[in-house]
Design an enzyme around this catalytic site. Sequence first.
Site, PDB file in Angstrom:
ATOM      1  N   ASP A 191       0.830  -1.208   0.000  1.00  0.00           N
ATOM      2  CA  ASP A 191       0.000   0.000   0.000  1.00  0.00           C
ATOM      3  C   ASP A 191       0.868   1.263   0.000  1.00  0.00           C
ATOM      4  O   ASP A 191       2.072   1.210   0.279  1.00  0.00           O
ATOM      5  CB  ASP A 191      -0.893  -0.046   1.253  1.00  0.00           C
ATOM      6  CG  ASP A 191      -2.234   0.632   1.051  1.00  0.00           C
ATOM      7  OD1 ASP A 191      -2.353   1.458   0.135  1.00  0.00           O
ATOM      8  OD2 ASP A 191      -3.165   0.344   1.836  1.00  0.00           O
ATOM      9  N   ASP A 201     -10.794   2.118  -3.400  1.00  0.00           N
ATOM     10  CA  ASP A 201     -11.388   1.862  -2.083  1.00  0.00           C
ATOM     11  C   ASP A 201     -12.906   1.924  -2.160  1.00  0.00           C
ATOM     12  O   ASP A 201     -13.590   1.584  -1.192  1.00  0.00           O
ATOM     13  CB  ASP A 201     -10.896   2.906  -1.073  1.00  0.00           C
ATOM     14  CG  ASP A 201      -9.564   2.493  -0.460  1.00  0.00           C
ATOM     15  OD1 ASP A 201      -9.165   1.330  -0.639  1.00  0.00           O
ATOM     16  OD2 ASP A 201      -8.925   3.339   0.188  1.00  0.00           O
TER      17      ASP A 201
END
Length: 730
Positions: free
Chosen positions: A480, A550
């Site tokens: 990430d 997301d």
Amino acid sequence: MSIIFDEKKRIFRLDTSDSSYVIKIYNEGYLLNLYYGKKIPDCNLSGFETRRRNASFSLANPVIGETSFTPDTAPMEYGCNGAGDFRISALAVRNADGNSVTDVRYRSHRIYAGKPSIPGMPSTYVNSDDEADTLEIETVDSVTGLTVTLVYTVFKSVPVMTKSVRVENGSERELVVERAFSCCCDFPTMDFDLVSLWGSHACERNIERRPLAHGVQGVESKRGVSGHSQNPFAAFTRHGSTEESGDTYGFNFVYSGNFSALAECDHNASTRFIMGINPTDFEWKLIPGGTFYAPEVVCVYTDGGLGEMSRVFHRFYNNNLIRGRYKTEKRPLLINSWEAAYFNFDSDKLVGFAEAARELGVEMLVMDDGWFGKRNNDKCSLGDWYVNEDKLEGGLAPLIERINALGMKFGIWYEPEMISPDSDLYRAHPDWCVHVPGREPLIGRRQYVLDVSREDVRENVWNQMYEVLSANKIDYVKWDFNRNISDAGSALLPPEHQKEFFHRFILGTYELMDRLVTTFPDILLENCSGGGGRYDPAMLYYSPQIWTSDNTDAIARLDIQFGTSLCYPASAMSAHVSANPRADYKMKGAVAMWGTFGYEMDPRHLSDEEKELFKSQVRDYHRYYDLIRYGDLYRLVYPDRSGAAVWEIVSPEKDGFLLNIVTVCSFDYFRLIVKPRGLDPEKYYRNDSDGEVYSGALLMYAGIDCSNRIWGDHSTCVMHFMEVPAPENE
Ligand code: DGJ
């Protein structure tokens, strides 16, 4: 050879399966870009060498004299700064005299089979040397000793050409690269629309199409990464072109840092396009003998519109960019803990997720953020990559054993390029965060960026990762990156090298990722950056799949996935069914099935009905895996253009296809006739769901009336068709 040099005419012709690109060595060694487009058998392009109207005053090369040739308007192959070409320039190098006048001319060339790699950087590759040919043209600036090599590779079975550039200092004095774009194309017209992908967090890669206008226009990033805002992608498609037809040129930058993709249309209505590292906050000092490598641009040409451009990118990336075990091996169907638990989990809870998910047929549990240091929220611990034993009693090994005992694989989350101010790492090395003297660095998601341009920093973070990954049976890593880079500087770099920081940072990231995938070749790496904030082809070189967004709301995902599919294949597009409330699980399943399918929810309290639906989704996932992975995508109806979104995936042999229809707003349509594309008109296809048989011709030209197969907002209809023998009575 697909690259031919005509010595007499001093012309190179570079042919792909369906395109030609023509370069001429003009008088005094000027390189001209005479043509790029549909494949042509000859090169009688003399009218394209000059463009008639001057912008204002005609500046001439004194040796050539005041003919119609002026660098100001000629179709320059690699436009340079300050030597009579006033358009956006691809190259500017400051010399030891302090000026940036740059003028490179042809010196030599070589043509060979295969494709070179770029040291320290990701690039597309050939599986064997007979797949592509490469041309390297060496150019030189006779005043400064600068040598620039333009590298072109053309592929024989796809209409793809790649471009990259090598800049070398062949002089005795220092040079400073101020800009070195990877790709420059001079089109003779401006009758194009520019297509680009804009976005934001949770709203990535929306398609925007605008007509080119005089002046400079384009997209770029200065965020330190490719970013959510603009993707390093640009296409030029002829006015009036559609998904199915029209001259279309797609460009995608194989780079994860600051980029620029700019088009300038001049008074001759011609268009220069450049794509490369963003010159803002960039410089690269070249000592005598030093080399700078500009990353690669993938160029696709087709006259088959945006749809065919996408299919070419998809085939090419699946075959010539994505690497490693999972290039071909089936990806494990995963469940991710993030939306189910956020930071709030322990071993028992994770095992509970795994047990319930296994019952549905899920194959891997991914433990997301929160397993390390003292991380119970996003305020701390990035940089402390050791297990939080308050949550995971006894460490990772007992947890993984329990997961493996269920027959499931195990994955883990990292954010290696970040450091929390509240971390042991920061307390020990406060100068390891990205910062400049005298300024408090900005904070984002309560974290600083770790300076991975430094070798000592990379060594530390790698050793920490290695300790965990080598001691445990880990099948997957999610990598990430949750902020952008401000206060760009490195404590180790001397002032005259500070502007190299952004690029050095990216090179550091590539080195770390490369170490991971070469040391642990069996680990499946998934890239992520607050969803899809680092969604670029360079990342695909390391991680065959990327977390798309997301935003797991299936309706919002339609735009995101339609946009992403413009140049990225389904195999790269991670998509999960989540508990997000807006759509039902049927629609969520259909939308997520388009990409690399998975779940992201607490599976422990599902109703029996939900369990049965999920099991049928898992069956479909296996059944359609190869079709989705290797098939050709057709975007039949865009979500923003009617009340429904329709996409189709056709097998490469055209012996089956999957038709997906979801309604966004039922008020927006009265009648929905869907016409599949890319079928064999001679073949017959049977609809699995009702047994009806249709010819490919009927399906494509008359279509199917789907008005009664969908009802109301957010309804879903997925139809699978298989080839069958022609009915006897036809
Ligand atoms: C952002 C990612 O996009 C999410 O999927 C999740 O991994 C969080 N970061 C964790 O902090």
